[in-house]
Design a protein around this motif. Sequence first.
Motif, PDB file in Angstrom:
ATOM      1  N   PRO A  18     -22.801  31.851   2.843  1.00 34.71           N
ATOM      2  CA  PRO A  18     -24.105  32.101   3.485  1.00 34.71           C
ATOM      3  C   PRO A  18     -23.993  32.932   4.764  1.00 34.71           C
ATOM      4  N   THR A  19     -22.940  32.719   5.552  1.00 36.87           N
ATOM      5  CA  THR A  19     -22.743  33.518   6.761  1.00 36.87           C
ATOM      6  C   THR A  19     -22.488  34.975   6.409  1.00 36.87           C
ATOM      7  N   PHE A  20     -21.658  35.214   5.411  1.00 37.39           N
ATOM      8  CA  PHE A  20     -21.365  36.585   4.976  1.00 37.39           C
ATOM      9  C   PHE A  20     -22.647  37.304   4.535  1.00 37.39           C
ATOM     10  N   ILE A  21     -23.443  36.629   3.729  1.00 41.40           N
ATOM     11  CA  ILE A  21     -24.692  37.225   3.254  1.00 41.40           C
ATOM     12  C   ILE A  21     -25.643  37.480   4.419  1.00 41.40           C
ATOM     13  N   ALA A  22     -25.733  36.521   5.354  1.00 44.08           N
ATOM     14  CA  ALA A  22     -26.630  36.675   6.504  1.00 44.08           C
ATOM     15  C   ALA A  22     -26.223  37.866   7.371  1.00 44.08           C
ATOM     16  N   ILE A  87     -15.477  37.519  12.637  1.00 43.23           N
ATOM     17  CA  ILE A  87     -16.223  36.291  12.364  1.00 43.23           C
ATOM     18  C   ILE A  87     -15.477  35.536  11.266  1.00 43.23           C
ATOM     19  N   THR A  88     -15.131  34.269  11.520  1.00 47.13           N
ATOM     20  CA  THR A  88     -14.405  33.494  10.517  1.00 47.13           C
ATOM     21  C   THR A  88     -15.175  32.243  10.125  1.00 47.13           C
ATOM     22  N   ALA A  89     -14.988  31.854   8.895  1.00 44.33           N
ATOM     23  CA  ALA A  89     -15.527  30.589   8.362  1.00 44.33           C
ATOM     24  C   ALA A  89     -14.726  30.260   7.115  1.00 44.33           C
ATOM     25  N   ALA A  90     -14.126  29.094   7.085  1.00 43.56           N
ATOM     26  CA  ALA A  90     -13.390  28.633   5.906  1.00 43.56           C
ATOM     27  C   ALA A  90     -12.442  29.706   5.371  1.00 43.56           C
ATOM     28  N   GLY A 176     -25.516  26.871   9.364  1.00 45.61           N
ATOM     29  CA  GLY A 176     -24.711  27.634  10.301  1.00 45.61           C
ATOM     30  C   GLY A 176     -24.939  29.129  10.276  1.00 45.61           C
ATOM     31  N   ALA A 177     -25.398  29.667   9.160  1.00 48.52           N
ATOM     32  CA  ALA A 177     -25.533  31.125   9.050  1.00 48.52           C
ATOM     33  C   ALA A 177     -26.453  31.721  10.123  1.00 48.52           C
ATOM     34  N   PRO A 178     -27.686  31.227  10.290  1.00 51.31           N
ATOM     35  CA  PRO A 178     -28.517  31.801  11.355  1.00 51.31           C
ATOM     36  C   PRO A 178     -27.971  31.502  12.747  1.00 51.31           C
ATOM     37  N   LEU A 179     -27.250  30.400  12.880  1.00 50.06           N
ATOM     38  CA  LEU A 179     -26.685  30.033  14.179  1.00 50.06           C
ATOM     39  C   LEU A 179     -25.661  31.071  14.630  1.00 50.06           C
ATOM     40  N   ILE A 180     -24.841  31.528  13.706  1.00 52.35           N
ATOM     41  CA  ILE A 180     -23.805  32.490  14.099  1.00 52.35           C
ATOM     42  C   ILE A 180     -24.402  33.864  14.365  1.00 52.35           C
ATOM     43  N   LEU A 181     -25.498  34.203  13.679  1.00 49.40           N
ATOM     44  CA  LEU A 181     -26.183  35.462  13.987  1.00 49.40           C
ATOM     45  C   LEU A 181     -26.667  35.466  15.432  1.00 49.40           C
ATOM     46  N   ASP A 182     -27.278  34.366  15.843  1.00 45.13           N
ATOM     47  CA  ASP A 182     -27.775  34.263  17.213  1.00 45.13           C
ATOM     48  C   ASP A 182     -26.625  34.283  18.211  1.00 45.13           C
TER      49      ASP A 182
END
Length: 320
Positions: A18-22, A87-90, A176-182
């Motif tokens: 979801p973070t990658f897509i966001a 940006i990293t996640a898992a 988390g996805a919108p959180l990391i964008l902000d």
Amino acid sequence: MDKPLSIVMLGTGDFALPTFIALLDAGFRMPALVTQPDRPQGRKQELIPSLIKQEALARGVAVFQPERVNAPEAVEHVRSLAPDFLITAAYGQILSAELLGVPRVGALNLHGSILPAYRGAAPVARAIQNGEVESGVTVIHMTPRVDAGGMIAFARTPIGPDETAGALEDRLAALGAPLILDAIRQVAEGRAEILPQDPALVTKAPKLRKDDGVIDWSLPAGRIHDLVRAMQPWPIASTIWTALPWTPKGSVRLIVHATTVMDGSGEPGTVLAATSEGIDVAAGRGAVRLLKVQTPGKKPMPAADFVRGNHVQAGDRMGG
């Protein structure tokens, strides 16, 4: 018009998707996705690309899969991409100080807990295993120490009483996805408030091992129920079912997918009842009803169906 920020994403597990897509949908430039090499999976040991790699290829993003991301040639390749952010996640590998120094602005990580609780590889599963009723995500400014960087943003969510680690991880990934964008925008604009973690509050979330899923029937029923939830989707909880001595079935490994807590008492691991409702097993305190089970090589089934097909009865044993 300002040029969009350039971001190199490092992620492998589904939590990162979801973070990658966001990031892509928000218009950031993505010169590459860095992800782990494809690994053999399943009985046929086929090399199956991760979902995030499939998404990257479908959207025209270059994919870089170094065996060791901190190797000099891998670091130089990332440097050549001239990212503003990492940006990293898992992702699955610890980043070196040299690699963390590559981005122009900084490196941020999305972690599946409210830090400093549950630092490590399995924060979601360990939180459920320990009976936590709340979880969340934290965006941190990365340092070479695992999950120890300053905290930029948080989001909290309750954990459902029957929620599995897989289901909660999916919710946390979306949270988390919108959180990391902000967080990216705050850091880029120099307005992020970065809070240090309190070392006195640190807890660990070590990587799951296959034998973590073996049920210890001496535990209270609630703890066993939490273990079953925590071990999904891997390694999945299991026990050994041993039929009464005068029956021909012997001992069978039983994979346990779903349970509920019941009243009851008896020697831990003893089957108290086997009915159309499921299989009730005595725990160290209370009892656990097995609702969905599986034997190796077979499909999961309602425990009631297993009872009918295998003549499970009171007095049988679960456990070693």
